[in-house]
Design an enzyme around this catalytic site. Structure first.
Site, PDB file in Angstrom:
ATOM      1  N   ARG A 180       0.799  -1.221   0.000  1.00 21.61           N
ATOM      2  CA  ARG A 180       0.000   0.000   0.000  1.00 21.61           C
ATOM      3  C   ARG A 180       0.831   1.270   0.000  1.00 21.61           C
ATOM      4  O   ARG A 180       0.555   2.218  -0.735  1.00 21.61           O
ATOM      5  CB  ARG A 180      -0.933  -0.016   1.211  1.00 21.61           C
ATOM      6  CG  ARG A 180      -1.890   1.165   1.293  1.00 21.61           C
ATOM      7  CD  ARG A 180      -2.765   1.083   2.523  1.00 21.61           C
ATOM      8  NE  ARG A 180      -3.551  -0.141   2.547  1.00 21.61           N
ATOM      9  CZ  ARG A 180      -3.394  -1.125   3.420  1.00 21.61           C
ATOM     10  NH1 ARG A 180      -2.464  -1.035   4.351  1.00 21.61           N
ATOM     11  NH2 ARG A 180      -4.163  -2.192   3.387  1.00 21.61           N
ATOM     12  N   LYS A 201     -12.941 -10.820  -3.588  1.00 21.44           N
ATOM     13  CA  LYS A 201     -14.278 -11.398  -3.458  1.00 21.44           C
ATOM     14  C   LYS A 201     -15.296 -10.287  -3.242  1.00 21.44           C
ATOM     15  O   LYS A 201     -15.935 -10.195  -2.194  1.00 21.44           O
ATOM     16  CB  LYS A 201     -14.291 -12.432  -2.334  1.00 21.44           C
ATOM     17  CG  LYS A 201     -13.287 -13.559  -2.576  1.00 21.44           C
ATOM     18  CD  LYS A 201     -13.332 -14.642  -1.547  1.00 21.44           C
ATOM     19  CE  LYS A 201     -12.348 -15.771  -1.907  1.00 21.44           C
ATOM     20  NZ  LYS A 201     -12.423 -16.915  -0.990  1.00 21.44           N
ATOM     21  N   LYS A 224     -21.415 -15.477  -1.010  1.00 13.90           N
ATOM     22  CA  LYS A 224     -21.222 -16.093   0.309  1.00 13.90           C
ATOM     23  C   LYS A 224     -20.900 -15.048   1.369  1.00 13.90           C
ATOM     24  O   LYS A 224     -21.216 -15.224   2.538  1.00 13.90           O
ATOM     25  CB  LYS A 224     -20.155 -17.187   0.249  1.00 13.90           C
ATOM     26  CG  LYS A 224     -18.777 -16.754  -0.242  1.00 13.90           C
ATOM     27  CD  LYS A 224     -17.850 -16.331   0.860  1.00 13.90           C
ATOM     28  CE  LYS A 224     -16.484 -15.942   0.330  1.00 13.90           C
ATOM     29  NZ  LYS A 224     -15.570 -15.503   1.388  1.00 13.90           N
ATOM     30  N   ASP A 241     -17.058 -22.761   0.642  1.00  8.16           N
ATOM     31  CA  ASP A 241     -16.720 -21.371   0.967  1.00  8.16           C
ATOM     32  C   ASP A 241     -17.866 -20.699   1.713  1.00  8.16           C
ATOM     33  O   ASP A 241     -17.647 -19.901   2.630  1.00  8.16           O
ATOM     34  CB  ASP A 241     -16.390 -20.612  -0.316  1.00  8.16           C
ATOM     35  CG  ASP A 241     -15.518 -19.397  -0.065  1.00  8.16           C
ATOM     36  OD1 ASP A 241     -15.023 -19.228   1.065  1.00  8.16           O
ATOM     37  OD2 ASP A 241     -15.325 -18.603  -1.004  1.00  8.16           O
TER      38      ASP A 241
END
Length: 336
Positions: free
Chosen positions: A40, A114, A199, A252
């Site tokens: 970062r 995700k 999920k 998952d």
């Protein structure tokens, strides 16, 4: 080290310095001598160079610094690498990729993200294709039940690598497989990516239920309904040969809905206990991707006229300020 077709000097890099990015670097170092790592800022870079570990996430994972090529410049990493793993939070991906001005033709980009990319309100696979002309043949998705914290402890974990090219799948299996990482392949890029997003939303729902005082019996029913709803959503947006009972989908979902490591479940738990959504988000020290994705996923479901009562319920709580207890009282009457 494991036997694989990947050479020791394979050029592979990771973009991101959160917990999963750190875990991915650890996985890769099982098979390659040097991992390029774009972090970062200069503080994180300096801290890793000085102390040999990430100063903020998975601090117990120690690296041999001579096996890392650290940078804060994505162009430096992309120029040097043939395989680039994107592991930033989805809300920061556009800002990161906007800085990429070097050539990248023929390089493989792997999404370990995700979540939904806010700028385009779409999944990473579509974002890379539309914004950077990186086709599916040069893409892959990391999916499956694989908490960063358990990777750090070298507990047996399972990854699914989704890619349309068999030779890419073989190469990436060699990169990630180890004594504690089992890797399987899939050709369902969009299904794996969407299921990883869904999920997280369902995990928020499981957390809300826990915070409201619902027990294991209800959670089991909630999750069994969630996997069926996931299948409805996936078939509604992209039909493909898939079995949602495989680990990349159901596995998952289970680990994210039940695990104490799950940041999305933790967010939901706070909301269920009475925190406002804003205060719950502010109390988190990591990004809960499910919150940011819920808006987009709900709108997609509405546009395609899909029956997704769990997604609808969580959206109403997160974005319409609906009372969680009352919404769950309604939800319990339609789950089975």
């Amino acid at each position: 080290m494991t036997d694989s077709p990947v050479k020791k000097d394979s050029t592979v890099g990771v973009v991101g310095s959160g917990s999963f990015a750190t875990a991915i670097v650890k996985m890769l170092l099982e098979n390659v001598h040097t991992v390029h790592w774009c972090v970062r800022n200069e503080f994180v870079k300096g801290a890793i160079e000085l102390r040999g570990h990430n100063p903020t996430y998975l601090t117990a994972v120690n690296f041999c610094v001579k096996n890392l090529k650290l940078t804060t410049d994505i162009n430096e990493l992309v120029k040097a690498c043939d395989v680039i793993v994107l592991a930033t939070p989805s809300i920061y991906l556009s800002d990161t990729m906007d800085k990429m001005t070097c050539g990248y033709a023929g390089k493989i980009f792997i999404s370990a993200i995700k979540g939904i990319v806010p700028r385009v309100n779409d999944v990473v696979a579509h974002y890379l294709r539309e914004e950077f002309q990186i086709g599916f043949k040069c893409q892959a998705v990391l999916a499956g039940p694989c908490h960063a914290e358990e990777v750090a402890m070298e507990r047996l974990s399972y990854l699914t690598i989704a890619t349309v090219e068999d030779h890419v799948a073989e190469m990436l299996q060699g990169l990630f497989s180890s004594s504690y990482i089992n890797v399987h392949s899939s050709k369902d890029i969009l299904g794996n990516e969407y299921s990883a997003i869904l999920k997280n939303i369902y995990a928020i729902g499981a957390g809300i239920a826990s915070g409201l005082g619902y027990g294991d019996n209800f959670t089991a029913v909630f999750v069994s309904n969630a996997i069926r709803e996931m299948e409805t959503f996936l078939e509604g947006i992209y039909e493909a040969p898939r079995d949602v009972n495989e680990s990349a989908y159901l596995g998952d979902l289970l680990v994210t809905a039940y695990s104490l490591f799950s940041r999305n479940r933790s967010l939901g738990n706070l909301i269920g206990k009475g925190y406002t959504v804003k205060s719950a988000l502010q109390s988190m020290n990591m990004i809960a991707e499910g919150y940011y994705a819920a808006d987009s996923i709900y709108n997609t479901s509405q546009e395609k006229a899909l029956e997704t009562p769990i997604i609808d319920t969580i959206y109403k709580i997160l974005y319409e300020g609906k009372n969680a207890e009352k919404q769950y009282q309604k939800l319990t009457t339609i789950l089975n």
